[in-house]
Structures are given as structure tokens and as C-alpha cells.
Design an enzyme around this catalytic site. Structure first.
Site, PDB file in Angstrom:
ATOM      1  N   THR A  42       0.826  -1.216   0.000  1.00  0.00           N
ATOM      2  CA  THR A  42       0.000   0.000   0.000  1.00  0.00           C
ATOM      3  C   THR A  42       0.853   1.256   0.000  1.00  0.00           C
ATOM      4  O   THR A  42       0.616   2.179  -0.780  1.00  0.00           O
ATOM      5  CB  THR A  42      -0.918  -0.014   1.248  1.00  0.00           C
ATOM      6  OG1 THR A  42      -1.683  -1.208   1.226  1.00  0.00           O
ATOM      7  CG2 THR A  42      -1.839   1.190   1.255  1.00  0.00           C
ATOM      8  N   LYS A  51       0.752   9.386  -2.813  1.00  0.00           N
ATOM      9  CA  LYS A  51       0.012  10.492  -2.193  1.00  0.00           C
ATOM     10  C   LYS A  51       0.925  11.688  -1.945  1.00  0.00           C
ATOM     11  O   LYS A  51       0.589  12.817  -2.264  1.00  0.00           O
ATOM     12  CB  LYS A  51      -0.584  10.013  -0.866  1.00  0.00           C
ATOM     13  CG  LYS A  51      -1.219  11.106  -0.068  1.00  0.00           C
ATOM     14  CD  LYS A  51      -1.373  10.717   1.381  1.00  0.00           C
ATOM     15  CE  LYS A  51      -0.085  10.857   2.155  1.00  0.00           C
ATOM     16  NZ  LYS A  51      -0.220  10.381   3.550  1.00  0.00           N
ATOM     17  N   TYR A  99      12.346  -2.644  -4.731  1.00  0.00           N
ATOM     18  CA  TYR A  99      11.920  -3.602  -3.700  1.00  0.00           C
ATOM     19  C   TYR A  99      12.226  -5.034  -4.131  1.00  0.00           C
ATOM     20  O   TYR A  99      12.715  -5.845  -3.360  1.00  0.00           O
ATOM     21  CB  TYR A  99      10.418  -3.443  -3.418  1.00  0.00           C
ATOM     22  CG  TYR A  99      10.138  -2.450  -2.313  1.00  0.00           C
ATOM     23  CD1 TYR A  99      10.258  -1.085  -2.537  1.00  0.00           C
ATOM     24  CD2 TYR A  99       9.781  -2.884  -1.048  1.00  0.00           C
ATOM     25  CE1 TYR A  99      10.023  -0.175  -1.522  1.00  0.00           C
ATOM     26  CE2 TYR A  99       9.540  -1.975  -0.023  1.00  0.00           C
ATOM     27  CZ  TYR A  99       9.659  -0.624  -0.279  1.00  0.00           C
ATOM     28  OH  TYR A  99       9.433   0.268   0.734  1.00  0.00           O
ATOM     29  N   ALA A 115      -1.529 -15.993  -1.642  1.00  0.00           N
ATOM     30  CA  ALA A 115      -1.219 -17.131  -0.766  1.00  0.00           C
ATOM     31  C   ALA A 115      -2.279 -17.242   0.315  1.00  0.00           C
ATOM     32  O   ALA A 115      -2.890 -16.243   0.705  1.00  0.00           O
ATOM     33  CB  ALA A 115       0.151 -16.934  -0.121  1.00  0.00           C
ATOM     34  N   ALA A 341       2.146  12.359  10.796  1.00  0.00           N
ATOM     35  CA  ALA A 341       1.771  13.591  10.093  1.00  0.00           C
ATOM     36  C   ALA A 341       0.528  13.357   9.258  1.00  0.00           C
ATOM     37  O   ALA A 341       0.304  12.249   8.773  1.00  0.00           O
ATOM     38  CB  ALA A 341       2.922  14.036   9.196  1.00  0.00           C
ATOM     39  N   HIS A 435      16.292  31.171  15.038  1.00  0.00           N
ATOM     40  CA  HIS A 435      15.542  32.337  14.593  1.00  0.00           C
ATOM     41  C   HIS A 435      15.966  32.755  13.195  1.00  0.00           C
ATOM     42  O   HIS A 435      17.151  32.681  12.878  1.00  0.00           O
ATOM     43  CB  HIS A 435      15.813  33.494  15.572  1.00  0.00           C
ATOM     44  CG  HIS A 435      15.011  34.713  15.256  1.00  0.00           C
ATOM     45  ND1 HIS A 435      13.659  34.791  15.511  1.00  0.00           N
ATOM     46  CD2 HIS A 435      15.373  35.886  14.691  1.00  0.00           C
ATOM     47  CE1 HIS A 435      13.219  35.985  15.130  1.00  0.00           C
ATOM     48  NE2 HIS A 435      14.236  36.659  14.627  1.00  0.00           N
TER      49      HIS A 435
HETATM   50  C1  LIG Z   1      -3.993   6.585   0.769  1.00  0.00           C
HETATM   51  C2  LIG Z   1      -3.111   6.152   1.904  1.00  0.00           C
HETATM   52  C3  LIG Z   1      -2.174   7.016   2.420  1.00  0.00           C
HETATM   53  C4  LIG Z   1      -1.344   6.617   3.445  1.00  0.00           C
HETATM   54  N1  LIG Z   1      -0.431   7.508   3.922  1.00  0.00           N
HETATM   55  C5  LIG Z   1       0.403   7.151   4.914  1.00  0.00           C
HETATM   56  C6  LIG Z   1       1.393   8.043   5.385  1.00  0.00           C
HETATM   57  O1  LIG Z   1       1.502   9.179   4.904  1.00  0.00           O
HETATM   58  N2  LIG Z   1       2.224   7.623   6.349  1.00  0.00           N
HETATM   59  C7  LIG Z   1       2.139   6.374   6.900  1.00  0.00           C
HETATM   60  O2  LIG Z   1       2.944   6.033   7.769  1.00  0.00           O
HETATM   61  N3  LIG Z   1       1.185   5.505   6.475  1.00  0.00           N
HETATM   62  C8  LIG Z   1       0.326   5.865   5.501  1.00  0.00           C
HETATM   63  N4  LIG Z   1      -0.616   4.976   5.051  1.00  0.00           N
HETATM   64  C9  LIG Z   1      -0.739   3.663   5.729  1.00  0.00           C
HETATM   65  C10 LIG Z   1       0.337   2.680   5.205  1.00  0.00           C
HETATM   66  O3  LIG Z   1       0.282   2.613   3.809  1.00  0.00           O
HETATM   67  C11 LIG Z   1       0.115   1.326   5.825  1.00  0.00           C
HETATM   68  O4  LIG Z   1       0.076   1.450   7.225  1.00  0.00           O
HETATM   69  C12 LIG Z   1       1.209   0.336   5.460  1.00  0.00           C
HETATM   70  O5  LIG Z   1       1.333   0.189   4.073  1.00  0.00           O
HETATM   71  C13 LIG Z   1       0.943  -1.021   6.110  1.00  0.00           C
HETATM   72  O6  LIG Z   1       1.902  -1.950   5.719  1.00  0.00           O
HETATM   73  P1  LIG Z   1       1.552  -3.508   5.730  1.00  0.00           P
HETATM   74  O7  LIG Z   1       2.829  -4.215   5.445  1.00  0.00           O
HETATM   75  O8  LIG Z   1       0.824  -3.857   6.946  1.00  0.00           O
HETATM   76  O9  LIG Z   1       0.516  -3.722   4.557  1.00  0.00           O
HETATM   77  P2  LIG Z   1       0.492  -3.274   3.040  1.00  0.00           P
HETATM   78  O10 LIG Z   1       1.517  -2.265   2.730  1.00  0.00           O
HETATM   79  O11 LIG Z   1      -0.923  -2.969   2.741  1.00  0.00           O
HETATM   80  O12 LIG Z   1       0.932  -4.593   2.262  1.00  0.00           O
HETATM   81  C14 LIG Z   1       0.137  -5.735   2.236  1.00  0.00           C
HETATM   82  C15 LIG Z   1       0.388  -6.462   0.923  1.00  0.00           C
HETATM   83  O13 LIG Z   1      -0.168  -7.762   0.993  1.00  0.00           O
HETATM   84  C16 LIG Z   1      -0.707  -8.089  -0.268  1.00  0.00           C
HETATM   85  N5  LIG Z   1      -1.671  -9.184  -0.038  1.00  0.00           N
HETATM   86  C17 LIG Z   1      -2.866  -9.106   0.601  1.00  0.00           C
HETATM   87  N6  LIG Z   1      -3.413 -10.337   0.686  1.00  0.00           N
HETATM   88  C18 LIG Z   1      -2.542 -11.194   0.102  1.00  0.00           C
HETATM   89  C19 LIG Z   1      -2.530 -12.612  -0.114  1.00  0.00           C
HETATM   90  N7  LIG Z   1      -3.516 -13.407   0.332  1.00  0.00           N
HETATM   91  N8  LIG Z   1      -1.483 -13.169  -0.770  1.00  0.00           N
HETATM   92  C20 LIG Z   1      -0.459 -12.396  -1.220  1.00  0.00           C
HETATM   93  N9  LIG Z   1      -0.423 -11.043  -1.039  1.00  0.00           N
HETATM   94  C21 LIG Z   1      -1.443 -10.467  -0.382  1.00  0.00           C
HETATM   95  C22 LIG Z   1      -1.312  -6.790  -0.750  1.00  0.00           C
HETATM   96  O14 LIG Z   1      -1.446  -6.793  -2.164  1.00  0.00           O
HETATM   97  C23 LIG Z   1      -0.278  -5.774  -0.266  1.00  0.00           C
HETATM   98  O15 LIG Z   1       0.698  -5.525  -1.254  1.00  0.00           O
HETATM   99  C24 LIG Z   1      -1.460   5.328   4.009  1.00  0.00           C
HETATM  100  C25 LIG Z   1      -2.417   4.440   3.502  1.00  0.00           C
HETATM  101  C26 LIG Z   1      -3.236   4.843   2.467  1.00  0.00           C
HETATM  102  C27 LIG Z   1      -4.259   3.887   1.934  1.00  0.00           C
END
Ligand SMILES: Cc1cc2nc3c(=O)[nH]c(=O)nc-3n(C[C@H](O)[C@H](O)[C@H](O)COP(=O)(O)OP(=O)(O)OC[C@H]3O[C@@H](n4cnc5c(N)ncnc54)[C@H](O)[C@@H]3O)c2cc1C
Length: 452
Positions: A42, A51, A99, A115, A341, A435
Site C-alpha cells: 500500500t 500520495k 523492492y 497465498a 503527520a 531564529h
Molecule cells: C492513501 C493512503 C495514504 C497513506 N499515507 C500514509 C502516510 O503518509 N504515512 C504512513 O505512515 N502511512 C500511511 N498509510 C498507511 C500505510 O500505507 C500502511 O500502514 C502500510 O502500508 C501497512 O503496511 P503492511 O505491510 O501492513 O501492509 P500493506 O503495505 O498494505 O501490504 C500488504 C500487501 O499484501 C498483499 N496481499 C494481501 N493479501 C494477500 C494474499 N492473500 N497473498 C499475497 N499477497 C497479499 C497486498 O497486495 C499488499 O501488497 C497510508 C495508507 C493509504 C491507503
């Protein structure tokens, strides 16, 4: 028993990629990772990164106007999405490749597939392959959620914004959280006519009340049509656009309706039940302080656990998991005093307690200031900066800091270090000001605005 992998990670986002890389490079583990959409998750593909690039793009309108006030001979034409969009796509492609290379260079075997868990030690991919794994890390993140109502299929979410072929002229954003507010400001800055509905009394629920009010007022001053206490009843598609009927019977016509009313964890059809993994009310995976589920071989990090849904938190949870499981050093991710932020215009940086939370802990001193900053004052803008420190009267510790200002995200990262170290108000006071900068107000607020 010999396993195919020491660790199999489901999800190539912030948390999953960090855990996979560290487990392989520092933990000496044989690691597999499956990603069903695009590597980076994400944050990289449809969150923070695209964004923030749109935030940068949207800020130029004001900057160009301000430059003219400072004597520059500049003329701003309209923003051209057709110029920006391919560059954005190219940048995301570049990042995704980076990545993939990082994972490859660290010997992580990647699979472009969905998966799911088959049992506590087995995953099945959408390609049909099955692997046995000593440990499974679920890092599948979350997704936007649109509630069902007549015409809800016509609404889009933040995911689709980055894929737009053309920039709409009139947009309705539904929601009051940080994603809704950020896109309201971004799209307004890009020249889109923006209406925002939020069913509650004030946007940015959960943040400091005074800061919320300040941001809402700034957004309205800039020309965003913010309608509080309002929700969508129906959306109907007609020749001239999407007709929206609202709860207060105010009809509006828009080219796009964006729902940003909440996100849900990606836990559906993931085989969690088959593996015996417990989930909570929202579908989030329940974990202990070490990100371990009730099934000892299965761990979960990031948004899928719905703790603090931010990229740096997911990354730290992934790293702590590797310390615990592969480096023999049990480590709890630290969820205390996480600075963050909100990229509205003006920006919002925040760390620690809100005033409402701090009041619950005992008597507090509230230090507030609001002023027109030098740079935009000179340009004739009405924009105001807002800063607030919350101090425990007895221990003198700074419990919270909230800044609404240009570059507030940068400021709060640094204020966050001091507050994380346990700084007192007197530590702030004896820090000499820089300042002239806006942040000097943080060390020059002498008398409390109120004691409560
Ligand atoms: C519009 C937006 C703006 C944001 N802005 C900020 C910000 O400014 N600062 C900040 O800190 N956070 C921000 N966030 C939040 C941040 O993106 C998330 O907290 C972060 O990406 C979470 O990481 P994660 O690894 O948990 O999941 P994700 O990054 O969501 O990754 C999960 C991955 O798993 C994959 N997946 C899901 N199910 C399966 C499956 N069954 N098999 C294989 N793959 C699968 C998905 O395709 C995805 O690529 C924002 C989120 C959004 C939506």
C-alpha cells in the site's frame, strides 16, 4: 521435520518486505514471500508515496502565487494530469523494481501469487504450489471499504485515484479521517472543485480537538466545501455526472465520488480458520506483544493486526518479529509515542496525547500559540500556524505536541525525539531558539494558556 522454508511471508508491503529481508540477511533463514498485486504494498503503490508526490504537485499553485507576491514574474497555467500521471507511474515502477531487487539480493524467493494458509505450517499459492514452512508471517495489510447503499458501486476509493486517466472536475469525498482530508486538500490544490461530507461533528476524529478545528477552518478558508453532519443516501449516474442525494436533501452532481470512510484488514479467505488463527471484530488478526497469534507458528504484523496503521510501525513490527524469532532476542515493537503527520494543507504533525487524553491523567498546563507565519504573511495570505504543548503539571513532562503548519511533519519528527526521551517543559525552555523559524515558538511559549 524438514520444511521448504524457515519463514513464509504473505504480503509484500512495508511489514512483510522488511521482515523477509531481515530474516534472510540477518537471521540466516530460508525465506519465501508471496505478493498478489505489486511489490511494495500500500505505502509504495497506493498510499504514502504516490500520495506525497500528489501533495507536492498540489502545493505549487499557492507557491507560484506567493512567488508573484515576492516579485517574481510568474504565471501559473492549470495543472496537467497528463504530464504528472506518466511520471508518477514511472516512479512507482522504479520503486517496485527496487523492492524486488532488494529481496532478490537478500536471497528471498518471491512469488507473484496470492497465498493462503492450509494449516499452521503450510501455505498454498494461487499457482497451485504448496509449501511447508516452519513459521508463517501474515502481512496482508488492509483495504478501503465502501458501505452498501443505493449506488455504492459507483463510488471509488483512494486505490483508484492513482489510476485515473483524467482528473475529474468536481469531486465529492466522503469521510473525515486523514486519508479523506488529505485527498480533499490535494485535489483542491490541483484545481478540482472539492466537496467533503463527514457524518460526524468534526473531521479527524481521535486527534486533538483544537487542532482539528484549526485544520477544518483552514480547509474551508481555502475553498473546500466541507459539510459536517452530512452523509450520502444515494448515487445515481446520469449524462451530466453522478447525482448524489445527501441526508440533508442537498443534491449535488459530481464527476467522482470517493469513499474514504475506513479500511478493513485483509483476512478474508486467507485460510485463518483452517489454521485455527483467531481474529477480532473487524477481522483483524489478534496477536500478543510479540506479534504472535494463538497458533505458535503463525505471526502477523502491520495493518492486518489493526494496531497503529502506519508504515513505520509495520516496518518496526516486522523487524521486532525477526529479532524475536530468528535472532534469539525477544523484542516487543514499541507503540508508545509514535509521531505522525497528516498531509493536509496546512500540514499537521502530532505526537503523544491529545488535550482530551492528557486531561484524564491529572492537572495539565496547556501552552498554545497561533500566528501568521512570516513567509505567507508577506505574500498576503491569511494562513495561520497553530502549536500546542501539553505538560503534566506535577512531573513537568511534555505529554503531547500538536503542530498545524507548513512542514509540520518535519518538525514533529524532531519534537518526537525529545518527547520520547521524556523531555520536560523546562528542557524545551532551556533550548535556545532558532531564529527566524516557525518552530522557535515551541521553545518560547513561557506562560500556560490555561491550566486544567
Ligand atoms: C492513501 C493512503 C495514504 C497513506 N499515507 C500514509 C502516510 O503518509 N504515512 C504512513 O505512515 N502511512 C500511511 N498509510 C498507511 C500505510 O500505507 C500502511 O500502514 C502500510 O502500508 C501497512 O503496511 P503492511 O505491510 O501492513 O501492509 P500493506 O503495505 O498494505 O501490504 C500488504 C500487501 O499484501 C498483499 N496481499 C494481501 N493479501 C494477500 C494474499 N492473500 N497473498 C499475497 N499477497 C497479499 C497486498 O497486495 C499488499 O501488497 C497510508 C495508507 C493509504 C491507503
Amino acid at each position: 521435520m524438514a520444511f521448504d522454508f524457515d519463514l513464509f511471508v504473505i504480503g509484500g508491503g512495508s511489514g512483510g518486505v522488511r521482515a523477509a529481508r531481515l530474516a534472510a540477511s540477518e537471521g540466516g533463514a530460508k525465506v519465501g514471500l508471496a505478493e498478489e498485486y505489486r511489490m511494495g504494498g500500500t505505502c509504495v503503490i497506493r498510499g504514502c508515496v504516490p500520495k506525497k508526490l500528489m501533495v507536492f504537485a498540489s502545493a505549487f499553485k499557492d507557491q507560484i502565487e506567493d512567488a508573484a507576491s515576492y516579485g517574481w514574474d510568474v504565471n501559473s497555467g492549470p495543472f496537467d494530469w497528463q504530464v504528472f500521471r506518466p511520471k508518477l507511474r514511472a516512479e512507482l515502477d522504479r520503486l517496485e523494481k527496487a523492492y524486488r531487487n532488494t529481496l532478490k539480493n537478500n536471497t528471498v524467493q518471491t512469488f507473484d501469487a496470492r497465498a493462503e494458509l492450509v494449516d499452521p505450517h503450510r501455505v498454498r499459492l494461487s499457482t497451485g504450489e504448496e509449501f511447508t514452512c516452519k513459521h508463517i508471517l501474515v502481512a496482508t495489510g488492509g483495504r478501503p471499504f465502501v458501505p452498501e447503499f443505493p449506488g455504492s458501486d459507483l463510488a471509488i476509493t483512494s486505490n483508484e485515484i492513482f489510476l485515473w486517466e483524467e482528473l475529474p472536475k468536481r469531486v465529492l469525498i466522503v469521510g473525515g479521517g486523514f486519508i479523506a482530508c488529505e485527498f480533499a486538500c490535494i485535489l483542491h490544490g490541483l484545481g478540482v472543485e472539492v466537496t467533503q461530507f463527514y457524518r460526524g461533528a468534526q473531521i479527524l476524529r481521535g486527534f486533538d480537538d483544537e487542532a482539528r478545528g484549526h485544520i477544518a477552518a483552514s480547509m474551508e478558508d481555502r475553498g473546500i466545501n466541507l459539510r459536517l453532519g452530512e452523509n450520502v443516501e444515494t448515487i445515481t449516474k446520469k449524462d451530466d455526472g453522478l447525482h448524489v442525494r445527501s441526508t440533508s436533501a442537498n443534491d449535488g452532481v459530481f464527476d467522482a465520488v470517493i469513499y474514504a470512510t475506513g479500511r478493513v484488514p485483509n483476512t478474508e479467505n486467507l485460510g485463518l480458520e483452517e489454521a485455527g488463527v483467531e481474529t477480532g471484530n473487524k477481522g483483524e488478526i489478534l496477536v500478543d506483544d510479540y506479534s504472535q497469534t494463538n497458533v505458535p507458528s503463525v505471526f502477523a504484523v502491520g495493518d492486518v493486526t489493526d494496531r497503529i496503521n502506519l508504515t513505520p510501525v509495520a516496518i518496526r513490527e516486522g523487524a521486532a518479529f525477526v529479532e524475536t524469532v530468528f535472532k534469539g532476542n525477544p523484542t516487543k515493537p514499541d507503540h508508545d509515542l509514535v509521531a505522525s503527520a497528516v498531509f493536509t494543507q496546512p500540514e499537521f504533525g502530532t505526537v503523544g496525547m491529545t488535550e482530551e487524553e492528557a486531561r484524564e491523567t491529572g492537572t495539565i498546563e496547556v501552552y498554545c500559540t497561533s500566528f501568521r507565519p512570516m513567509q505567507t504573511l508577506f505574500a498576503g495570505r491569511e494562513d495561520k500556524v497553530f502549536m500546542k504543548l501539553l505538560v503534566a503539571q506535577e512531573s513537568r513532562k511534555v505529554l503531547g505536541c500538536h503542530i498545524v503548519a507548513p512542514m509540520a511533519g518535519e518538525m514533529i519528527q524532531l519534537a518526537g525525539i525529545a518527547i520520547k526521551m521524556g523531555a520536560t517543559k523546562e528542557d524545551f525552555d532551556r533550548t535556545c531558539a532558532v531564529h527566524p523559524v516557525m518552530a522557535e515558538e515551541l521553545v518560547t511559549m513561557k506562560s500556560p494558556t490555561r491550566v486544567v
